[in-house]
Design an enzyme around this catalytic site. Sequence first.
Site, short mmCIF file in Angstrom:
data_model
loop_
_atom_site.label_atom_id
_atom_site.label_comp_id
_atom_site.label_asym_id
_atom_site.label_seq_id
_atom_site.Cartn_x
_atom_site.Cartn_y
_atom_site.Cartn_z
N ARG A 217 1.92 0.28 1.12
CA ARG A 217 1.06 -0.84 1.50
C ARG A 217 0.56 -1.50 0.22
O ARG A 217 0.29 -0.81 -0.78
CB ARG A 217 -0.15 -0.36 2.31
CG ARG A 217 0.15 0.00 3.76
CD ARG A 217 0.37 -1.26 4.63
NE ARG A 217 0.53 -0.93 6.02
CZ ARG A 217 1.69 -0.84 6.66
NH1 ARG A 217 2.83 -1.05 6.02
NH2 ARG A 217 1.73 -0.56 7.94
N GLU A 246 -0.49 -10.26 2.03
CA GLU A 246 0.76 -10.78 2.62
C GLU A 246 0.48 -11.87 3.63
O GLU A 246 -0.51 -11.78 4.35
CB GLU A 246 1.52 -9.63 3.28
CG GLU A 246 2.00 -8.61 2.27
CD GLU A 246 2.67 -7.41 2.92
OE1 GLU A 246 2.94 -7.45 4.14
OE2 GLU A 246 2.90 -6.43 2.22
N HIS A 264 8.40 -7.72 2.45
CA HIS A 264 8.06 -6.62 3.37
C HIS A 264 9.20 -6.39 4.38
O HIS A 264 9.01 -6.56 5.59
CB HIS A 264 6.74 -6.90 4.10
CG HIS A 264 6.12 -5.65 4.68
ND1 HIS A 264 4.75 -5.50 4.80
CD2 HIS A 264 6.68 -4.52 5.17
CE1 HIS A 264 4.51 -4.31 5.34
NE2 HIS A 264 5.66 -3.71 5.57
P1 NAP Z 1 3.95 10.32 6.36
O1 NAP Z 1 5.12 11.13 6.80
O2 NAP Z 1 2.64 10.52 7.04
O3 NAP Z 1 3.80 10.52 4.79
C1 NAP Z 1 2.70 10.09 4.08
C2 NAP Z 1 2.51 10.99 2.86
O4 NAP Z 1 1.43 10.47 2.10
C3 NAP Z 1 2.19 12.42 3.22
O5 NAP Z 1 3.14 13.25 2.61
C4 NAP Z 1 0.81 12.67 2.63
O6 NAP Z 1 0.85 13.90 1.97
C5 NAP Z 1 0.65 11.55 1.62
N1 NAP Z 1 -0.76 11.13 1.49
C6 NAP Z 1 -1.61 10.80 2.48
N2 NAP Z 1 -2.81 10.49 1.97
C7 NAP Z 1 -2.70 10.63 0.64
C8 NAP Z 1 -3.61 10.46 -0.44
N3 NAP Z 1 -4.88 10.09 -0.23
N4 NAP Z 1 -3.16 10.69 -1.69
C9 NAP Z 1 -1.88 11.07 -1.90
N5 NAP Z 1 -0.98 11.24 -0.92
C10 NAP Z 1 -1.38 11.03 0.33
O7 NAP Z 1 4.26 8.76 6.52
P2 NAP Z 1 5.69 8.02 6.39
O8 NAP Z 1 6.33 7.92 7.72
O9 NAP Z 1 6.43 8.62 5.25
O10 NAP Z 1 5.16 6.54 6.00
C11 NAP Z 1 4.42 6.33 4.81
C12 NAP Z 1 3.90 4.90 4.74
O11 NAP Z 1 4.96 4.01 4.46
C13 NAP Z 1 3.30 4.34 6.04
O12 NAP Z 1 1.97 4.77 6.25
C14 NAP Z 1 3.41 2.86 5.85
O13 NAP Z 1 2.22 2.30 5.32
C15 NAP Z 1 4.54 2.70 4.82
N6 NAP Z 1 5.67 1.99 5.42
C16 NAP Z 1 6.12 0.83 4.84
C17 NAP Z 1 7.19 0.15 5.39
C18 NAP Z 1 7.71 -1.11 4.77
O14 NAP Z 1 8.29 -1.93 5.47
N7 NAP Z 1 7.58 -1.30 3.48
C19 NAP Z 1 7.80 0.62 6.55
C20 NAP Z 1 7.35 1.80 7.10
C21 NAP Z 1 6.29 2.49 6.52
P3 NAP Z 1 -0.44 14.86 1.87
O15 NAP Z 1 -0.98 14.96 3.29
O16 NAP Z 1 0.10 16.13 1.32
O17 NAP Z 1 -1.39 14.19 0.94
#
Ligand code: NAP
Length: 297
Positions: A217, A246, A264
């Site tokens: 994000r 955005e 995005h």
């Molecule tokens: P996920 O499986 O929940 O992974 C998120 C990771 O972030 C977890 O491993 C968590 O690990 C870590 N995390 C959470 N809070 C944190 C903090 N304060 N400091 C450091 N690490 C932290 O989610 P995902 O499915 O991989 O998706 C991740 C993100 O990608 C989404 O939330 C979304 O915003 C973004 N995204 C972007 C697009 C795009 O089009 N560009 C598309 C889809 C998703 P720990 O719990 O060990 O900290």
Amino acid sequence: MPTVLLPVPLPDFLRDPLAAAYTCVSQPEDEVRGIVVPGGYTMKEELIASLPKLEIISVFGVGYDGVPLAPCRARGIHVTNTPDVLTDDVADIASALVLMTSRSLGKAERFTRAGTWPGNVFPLAHALRGKTAGILGLGRIGKAIAQRLAAHGMKIAYHGRQPQDVPFQYCGSLIELAQASDFLIAACPGGPNTKHLINAEVLAALGTKGTVINISRGSVIDEAALIHALQNNIIRGAGLDVFENEPHVPAELLACENTVVFPHIGSATHETRRAMAQLVVDNLAAHFSGQPLLTAV
Ligand code: NAP
């Protein structure tokens, strides 16, 4: 038919099945029992408070940082998202940004199209092999990025709130990760807990060897600090799919030659967006027929 609020336009392949199953409205009204919004949508608490019969908010995306969870939890309003089905596409875009920034692929393409090749040699770029990818947030997408970049011969390090049982180097702080990384890749969720995690201090720790990649994000990076770091060669470059405001990308970022910018598009493929839409439809159907939700937040 339950009434479902669609506050912003949605693609036909999501809107059509919703319109077939529900009374879809675009303005809030008392009868609304469900809301469907895209991942980047910022929902005001007042909207939730104004809907007395609201039972479920279904986010068409995995990131739900735009939904105020506390008032939903307080009222027992369910929230769903669309994890897993988009993981590979987003990881592909992260890999593309790493390749584009390391090998100057955007510049190379512009160079060729502009007819500059005859009489000129395109400058040498940087290899990926042996370099370190530092992943902030080793979740579903972070792990898929690690898998792809390992295949390019890169070493993988990561930072999250706790170490995981994975064969990668864990860094206990983001500064430590930045120091160890040639590519610092944000793949954590957005929202207040991660706002501006990548700030001037982290960028200085990444240094001139380093490139920032963001597919998470826009809020995760202090964009003003990033612009300063790019303009003053504090870091080598940036590859960005997401931005703080955005769809507006600061002119200063667009002017940076060492930056690759995408609008995005992490999950923007026909296949994935349809799979995400199906998950939204299935979650709502499960809820309104009293079945367990497929992907509750
Ligand atoms: P996920 O499986 O929940 O992974 C998120 C990771 O972030 C977890 O491993 C968590 O690990 C870590 N995390 C959470 N809070 C944190 C903090 N304060 N400091 C450091 N690490 C932290 O989610 P995902 O499915 O991989 O998706 C991740 C993100 O990608 C989404 O939330 C979304 O915003 C973004 N995204 C972007 C697009 C795009 O089009 N560009 C598309 C889809 C998703 P720990 O719990 O060990 O900290």
